[in-house]
Design a protein around this motif. Structure first.
Motif, PDB file in Angstrom:
ATOM      1  N   ILE A   1       0.848  -1.189   0.000  1.00 52.13           N
ATOM      2  CA  ILE A   1       0.000   0.000   0.000  1.00 52.13           C
ATOM      3  C   ILE A   1       0.885   1.240   0.000  1.00 52.13           C
ATOM      4  O   ILE A   1       2.109   1.140   0.171  1.00 52.13           O
ATOM      5  N   GLY A   2       0.269   2.390  -0.183  1.00 49.77           N
ATOM      6  CA  GLY A   2       1.035   3.642  -0.227  1.00 49.77           C
ATOM      7  C   GLY A   2       0.433   4.576  -1.248  1.00 49.77           C
ATOM      8  O   GLY A   2      -0.253   4.129  -2.165  1.00 49.77           O
ATOM      9  N   PRO A   3       0.677   5.881  -1.106  1.00 44.23           N
ATOM     10  CA  PRO A   3       0.063   6.851  -2.014  1.00 44.23           C
ATOM     11  C   PRO A   3       0.538   6.709  -3.462  1.00 44.23           C
ATOM     12  O   PRO A   3       1.536   6.033  -3.721  1.00 44.23           O
TER      13      PRO A   3
ATOM     14  N   TYR B   1      -0.261   9.548   3.924  1.00 41.57           N
ATOM     15  CA  TYR B   1      -1.269  10.028   2.963  1.00 41.57           C
ATOM     16  C   TYR B   1      -1.618  11.500   3.160  1.00 41.57           C
ATOM     17  O   TYR B   1      -2.371  12.057   2.363  1.00 41.57           O
ATOM     18  N   LYS B   2      -1.094  12.113   4.240  1.00 46.90           N
ATOM     19  CA  LYS B   2      -1.379  13.530   4.529  1.00 46.90           C
ATOM     20  C   LYS B   2      -2.887  13.796   4.552  1.00 46.90           C
ATOM     21  O   LYS B   2      -3.375  14.770   3.988  1.00 46.90           O
ATOM     22  N   THR B   3      -3.611  12.872   5.160  1.00 44.38           N
ATOM     23  CA  THR B   3      -5.066  12.957   5.205  1.00 44.38           C
ATOM     24  C   THR B   3      -5.541  12.546   6.597  1.00 44.38           C
ATOM     25  O   THR B   3      -5.043  11.558   7.144  1.00 44.38           O
ATOM     26  N   LEU B   4      -6.482  13.332   7.124  1.00 45.94           N
ATOM     27  CA  LEU B   4      -7.025  13.016   8.440  1.00 45.94           C
ATOM     28  C   LEU B   4      -7.943  11.798   8.351  1.00 45.94           C
ATOM     29  O   LEU B   4      -8.821  11.747   7.496  1.00 45.94           O
ATOM     30  N   VAL B   5      -7.720  10.819   9.228  1.00 42.56           N
ATOM     31  CA  VAL B   5      -8.580   9.628   9.236  1.00 42.56           C
ATOM     32  C   VAL B   5      -8.916   9.214  10.667  1.00 42.56           C
ATOM     33  O   VAL B   5      -8.237   9.606  11.613  1.00 42.56           O
TER      34      VAL B   5
ATOM     35  N   TYR C   1      -3.945   5.454  12.746  1.00 43.10           N
ATOM     36  CA  TYR C   1      -4.173   6.787  12.174  1.00 43.10           C
ATOM     37  C   TYR C   1      -2.874   7.565  11.984  1.00 43.10           C
ATOM     38  O   TYR C   1      -2.724   8.314  11.024  1.00 43.10           O
ATOM     39  N   LYS C   2      -1.898   7.343  12.870  1.00 40.13           N
ATOM     40  CA  LYS C   2      -0.641   8.096  12.757  1.00 40.13           C
ATOM     41  C   LYS C   2       0.098   7.753  11.464  1.00 40.13           C
ATOM     42  O   LYS C   2       0.527   8.643  10.732  1.00 40.13           O
ATOM     43  N   ASN C   3       0.248   6.458  11.201  1.00 39.61           N
ATOM     44  CA  ASN C   3       0.938   6.044   9.974  1.00 39.61           C
ATOM     45  C   ASN C   3       0.196   6.557   8.744  1.00 39.61           C
ATOM     46  O   ASN C   3       0.810   7.081   7.810  1.00 39.61           O
ATOM     47  N   ILE C   4      -1.128   6.404   8.740  1.00 42.75           N
ATOM     48  CA  ILE C   4      -1.914   6.782   7.565  1.00 42.75           C
ATOM     49  C   ILE C   4      -1.840   8.296   7.350  1.00 42.75           C
ATOM     50  O   ILE C   4      -1.633   8.772   6.236  1.00 42.75           O
TER      51      ILE C   4
END
Ligand code: ADP
Ligand code: MG
Length: 268
Positions: free
Chosen positions: A36-38, A238-242, A231-234
């Protein structure tokens, strides 16, 4: 469970261009490993290194304990099969297309397929549910059916390692689940190591035994879905709040997106 594919500090890339480097992980027989990854993080580049479409610049890639670069083209084709993102649009029947998977097993000067080839092709068409479509042209199939035929062709190669680059892209949810259920079933039943590039983090969480999260040409983090999908890794990658909460049924991490409007409401 033994290791099928092992990368040790591998570096691959385009000459004078983008490279992925310091890549180390293993893919075991009978399991699904998700990459996975952007966009642009190097997932497809890494795949090209594993298929030996791009040369190894540093480190080692071992397939079934053998250095990849020491295997002949034929040996590679017998050990690994690739299902790419965009199914080749051939004007041939499904049966002929799946038969292409038997090419690495042709003897020199052998013009036609053997009874064994035909038996194997039939077997994998049935397993992937495209047997009923065998006389149709590939061009006439829907996206999901083409993807199934493409998996049947890859399986006809009888590989130890199956590489899939976003097999569920452009499919609706029922076909996404159908393809991934099939891949999971195959990896267990045939004891194949599956390496999967997948964009959907929730599908990755649900189906993969092990995840490798790429960022800017490097492995950012790897491990179980629980270890990787927090959430921290994501948010970092991805520079996106999740928001990440366990799936009520599977207890695997499930990722929820947060809209700009919701963010403003929280901030108030
Ligand atoms: P991902 O699959 O994670 O979206 P890619 O591995 O396809 O990312 O791309 C990573 C980088 O490699 C991108 O910056 C892209 O522009 C570059 N790249 C892709 N294909 C080529 C190519 N054929 N030649 C040179 N650079 C490429
Ligand atoms: Mg890609």
């Amino acid at each position: 469970m033994s290791i099928c594919l092992e990368l040790e500090n591998a570096q691959v890339g385009y000459t004078n261009g983008f490279t992925v480097s310091g890549i180390s992980f293993g893919a075991k027989f009978g399991t699904i490993t998700g990459i996975i990854g952007p966009n642009g993080s190097g997932k497809s580049t890494l795949f090209k290194g594993i298929c030996a479409d791009l040369p190894l610049q540093q480190g080692a890639i071992l397939l079934d304990n053998k250095h990849l670069e020491k295997l002949s083209l034929l040996e590679k084709a017998q050990k690994m099969a690739v299902v790419t993102q965009f199914t080749d649009k051939y004007a041939i029947s499904v049966e002929e297309y799946v038969m292409l998977g038997r090419t690495p097993y042709r003897k020199p000067f052998q013009m036609f397929e053997t009874a064994t080839d035909r038996h194997i092709v039939e077997h994998y068409m049935k397993l992937t549910d495209v047997f009923r479509l065998r006389h149709k042209q590939m061009l006439q199939l829907s996206g999901g059916e083409q993807q199934l035929a493409s998996i049947a062709r890859a399986l006809a190669q009888e590989p130890q390692l199956l590489l899939l680059d976003e097999p569920t892209a452009h499919l609706d949810i029922s076909h996404q689940v159908q393809i991934l259920d099939l891949v999971q079933h195959l990896s267990n039943k045939l004891n194949i190591a599956v390496l999967l590039i997948i964009h959907d983090l929730n599908l990755a969480s649900e189906y993969c035994d092990f995840l490798v999260m790429m960022n800017e040409g490097c492995v950012f983090v790897k491990g179980s879905p629980e270890e990787v999908l927090n959430y921290k890794n994501i948010e970092t990658v991805y520079k996106t709040l999740v928001v990440v909460e366990p799936n009520p049924l599977s207890k695997k991490p499930a990722v929820f997106l947060v809209s700009e409007k919701m963010k403003r409401q929280i901030d108030k």
